[in-house]
Design a protein around this motif. Structure first.
Motif, short mmCIF file in Angstrom:
data_model
loop_
_atom_site.label_atom_id
_atom_site.label_comp_id
_atom_site.label_asym_id
_atom_site.label_seq_id
_atom_site.Cartn_x
_atom_site.Cartn_y
_atom_site.Cartn_z
N TRP A 123 31.96 74.05 60.39
CA TRP A 123 30.76 73.49 59.75
C TRP A 123 30.96 72.00 59.57
O TRP A 123 32.08 71.48 59.76
N TYR A 124 29.88 71.30 59.26
CA TYR A 124 29.96 69.86 59.01
C TYR A 124 29.37 69.57 57.64
O TYR A 124 28.47 70.27 57.16
N HIS A 125 29.90 68.52 57.01
CA HIS A 125 29.41 68.18 55.68
C HIS A 125 29.81 66.75 55.34
O HIS A 125 30.71 66.16 55.96
N MET A 139 24.12 68.22 51.82
CA MET A 139 24.53 67.64 53.11
C MET A 139 25.57 68.53 53.79
O MET A 139 26.78 68.32 53.69
N MET A 140 25.06 69.53 54.53
CA MET A 140 25.90 70.54 55.16
C MET A 140 25.16 71.16 56.33
O MET A 140 23.93 71.10 56.41
N GLY A 141 25.91 71.74 57.26
CA GLY A 141 25.30 72.47 58.36
C GLY A 141 26.36 73.23 59.13
O GLY A 141 27.55 72.94 59.05
N ALA A 142 25.93 74.21 59.90
CA ALA A 142 26.85 75.04 60.69
C ALA A 142 27.20 74.34 62.00
O ALA A 142 26.36 73.68 62.62
N LEU A 143 28.45 74.51 62.42
CA LEU A 143 28.96 73.95 63.67
C LEU A 143 29.67 75.08 64.42
O LEU A 143 30.73 75.55 63.99
N ILE A 144 29.08 75.51 65.51
CA ILE A 144 29.58 76.66 66.26
C ILE A 144 30.11 76.18 67.61
O ILE A 144 29.41 75.48 68.35
#
Length: 432
Positions: free
Chosen positions: A123-125, A138-143
Motif C-alpha cells: 500500500w502507499y501512504h 492519505m492512503m491507497g492500495a498498491l498491488i
C-alpha cells in the motif's frame, strides 16, 4: 467504538469500487482535499485528504519487474511525501522526508521511479506528519501482480481503517492529544472496510487482499461466509497456506486469503462488546463451473536466505503511560533515545545477516516496521517463521527477527502505530 453506527443497517454502507490504474508504466497521483461518504448513506459526509479526488486513493496495480514512474503532485497547502509500504525499492525512492528525500512542497511534483521486485499486496501512504495525514485519508492500495495469477474468479482488495469523528461526519482533529499519544494513540470511534468489488456468486473462489491502513488500531478480524486459507502475509507468499481463523493485523500489516464463497460474506472486527461489522459482500447467483479443490500456494518470493547472524542487537521499546522512565526527550523511546538521531541504531554490510530482539518494555502493543526489507519472525524454538515487513510485539513481550540487509541506504525503523512514531519511536539503520 461508537455502537450507534454498527446498530444502523450495515447495508447502508456504500461499497463503491475505487478507481484502478492497472499495468501502466507512468501514473499521476495528486494529493488533495476530498469529501468522502465514510458514514452510512444518509449520515454526513467527511472532509478529508486523499489522492485523485478519492479516499482511499486509486488502487495501483503494477507488474513485477516492470519499471514504473509515479508522479506525485502536491495539491495540499502543506508539504507531503509518499511511502510505498513494503516495496523493496531503491533507497532514494522510499518517501521519507529528511532521510531519503526533501519534502514535496505545495504545487510541486516529485517523480518516484522503481522496479517492484516482488508480487503481492502492498500500500502507499503519506510519510510526512503521517500521524495526521494518514488519519485524514492519505492512503491507497498498491498491488504487484503475480507472474502467474492463481486460479480465482475474483481478486478483491479490502482496505480497513478507522476514524475519530462526530455524528455529522466531521473528523475530530486531536491528532496530537497528549493522552492519546501516551496510550493507544489516535483511535477512531468508527471503522469500516472499503471493498474493490460489490458482489460475487456462491461457489466462487476469491482472493481477498486485506490491508490494515489505520494509524493505530490493531484489527482482529473474522471473515464469515467463506472457507479457505491464508496464502500470504505482508506481500510475501507462505510456503504452505495457513488455516483461516481470526486474523490479527497491526497497522500496516496485510493478509492475502484464497477462499470459496459459501454464503453472504461479512467482515467483522472482534470487540469486547461483540462483532463490529466492517463491510458486507453480497452474494447473488451460483457459480456452477467452479470445481472445488485444495487451496494452492502462491509462488515464493526470491529473497536471499539468511546466513548465521553476524550481529545480535536489541531494540527496547520504552515509555508511554504506565511505562518505565527513559532518557529520551519525547513520550516514547527506543533504547533510551527518542526520535531520529545522527547515529544509526545499527550499521550493516550489504548482504549481512542480523538478528534483532524487539523487546517491548511498555504497557501497549507496537507494530515495528522496517523500510526497504522483509525479515523473518523467529518463533520460541528459534525456527524461522513468516516473512514480514511489520511485526506486532505485544505489551511486556519480545520477539526476535532475522534480516538479510541486502538493500543499501538509510532505512527507517519505527513503530507503525503512527502516534507512537510521532511520540518518539523512530530510529534508522545504515546498510553500506
Amino acid at each position: 467504538m461508537n455502537r450507534r453506527y454498527f446498530l444502523a443497517s450495515s447495508s447502508a454502507i456504500a461499497i463503491l469500487p475505487l478507481p484502478t490504474f492497472s499495468g501502466q508504466t507512468r501514473l499521476h497521483l495528486k494529493a488533495e482535499a476530498v469529501t468522502q461518504q465514510i458514514l452510512p448513506l444518509g449520515d454526513g459526509t467527511t472532509s478529508m485528504l486523499g489522492f485523485n479526488g478519492s479516499m482511499p486513493g486509486p488502487e495501483l496495480r503494477l507488474r513485477r519487474g516492470q519499471h514504473v514512474q509515479i508522479d506525485v503532485e502536491n495539491g495540499l497547502d502543506k508539504g507531503t511525501a509518499v511511502h510505498w509500504h513494503g516495496i523493496r525499492l531503491e533507497n532514494r525512492m522510499d518517501g521519507v522526508p529528511m532521510v531519503t528525500q526533501d519534502l514535496i512542497e505545495p504545487a510541486d511534483i516529485k517523480a518516484y521511479t522503481f522496479v517492484p521486485p516482488d508480487s503481492g499486496t502492498y500500500w502507499y501512504h503519506s510519510h510526512y506528519t503521517s500521524h495526521e495525514q494518514v488519519a485524514r485519508g492519505m492512503m491507497g492500495a498498491l498491488i504487484i501482480e503475480d507472474d502467474v495469477p492463481p486460479d480465482v474468479d475474483h481478486d478483491i482488495t479490502v482496505l480497513i481503517s478507522d476514524w475519530l469523528m462526530q455524528k455529522d461526519g466531521t473528523l475530530t482533529d486531536e491528532f496530537t492529544d497528549m493522552h492519546s499519544l501516551a496510550h493507544d494513540g489516535y483511535m477512531g470511534n468508527y471503522a469500516r472496510a472499503f471493498l474493490s468489488q460489490r458482489q460475487v456468486k456462491q461457489g466462487d473462489r476469491v482472493r481477498f487482499r486485506l490491508i490494515n491502513a489505520a494509524t493505530n488500531r490493531v484489527f482482529s478480524t473474522v471473515v464469515s461466509g467463506v472457507s479457505g486459507s491464508v496464502v500470504a502475509l505482508d506481500g510475501m507468499a507462505l510456503a504452505k497456506p495457513h488455516a483461516l481463523t481470526e486474523l490479527v493485523l497491526a497497522p500496516a500489516q496485510r493478509a492475502d486469503l484464497i477462499v470459496d464463497i459459501i454464503s453472504p460474506v461479512g467482515f467483522d472486527m472482534v470487540t469486547r462488546q461483540g462483532p463490529y461489522r466492517l463491510a458486507d459482500l453480497a452474494v447473488s447467483g451460483t457459480n456452477t463451473d467452479r470445481k472445488t479443490g485444495p487451496i494452492p500456494a502462491l509462488a515464493l518470493p526470491n529473497l536471499p536466505l539468511p546466513d548465521e547472524p553476524t550481529q545480535h542487537l536489541t531494540l527496547t521499546m520504552m515509555g508511554g503511560a504506565m511505562g518505565g522512565r527513559h532518557e529520551g526527550d519525547n513520550i516514547w523511546a527506543f533504547n533510551n533515545i527518542s526520535d531520529l538521531q545522527s547515529e544509526p541504531f545499527g550499521s550493516f554490510k550489504i548482504g549481512e545477516t542480523v538478528r534483532i530482539t524487539l523487546a517491548n518494555d511498555t504497557s501497549f502493543p507496537h507494530g515495528i516496521h522496517l523500510h526497504g526489507h522483509h525479515f523473518y519472525e523467529v518463533d520460541e524454538e528459534g525456527v524461522l517463521g513468516n516473512l514480514r515487513d511489520t511485526t506486532l510485539v505485544n505489551a511486556r513481550e519480545s520477539r526476535d527477527i532475522i534480516c538479510v540487509f541486502d538493500n543499501p541506504g538509510r532505512w527507517l525503523l519505527h513503530c507503525h502505530m503512527l502516534s507512537h512514531a510521532f511520540g518518539g519511536m523512530r530510529t534508522w539503520v545504515n546498510v553500506a
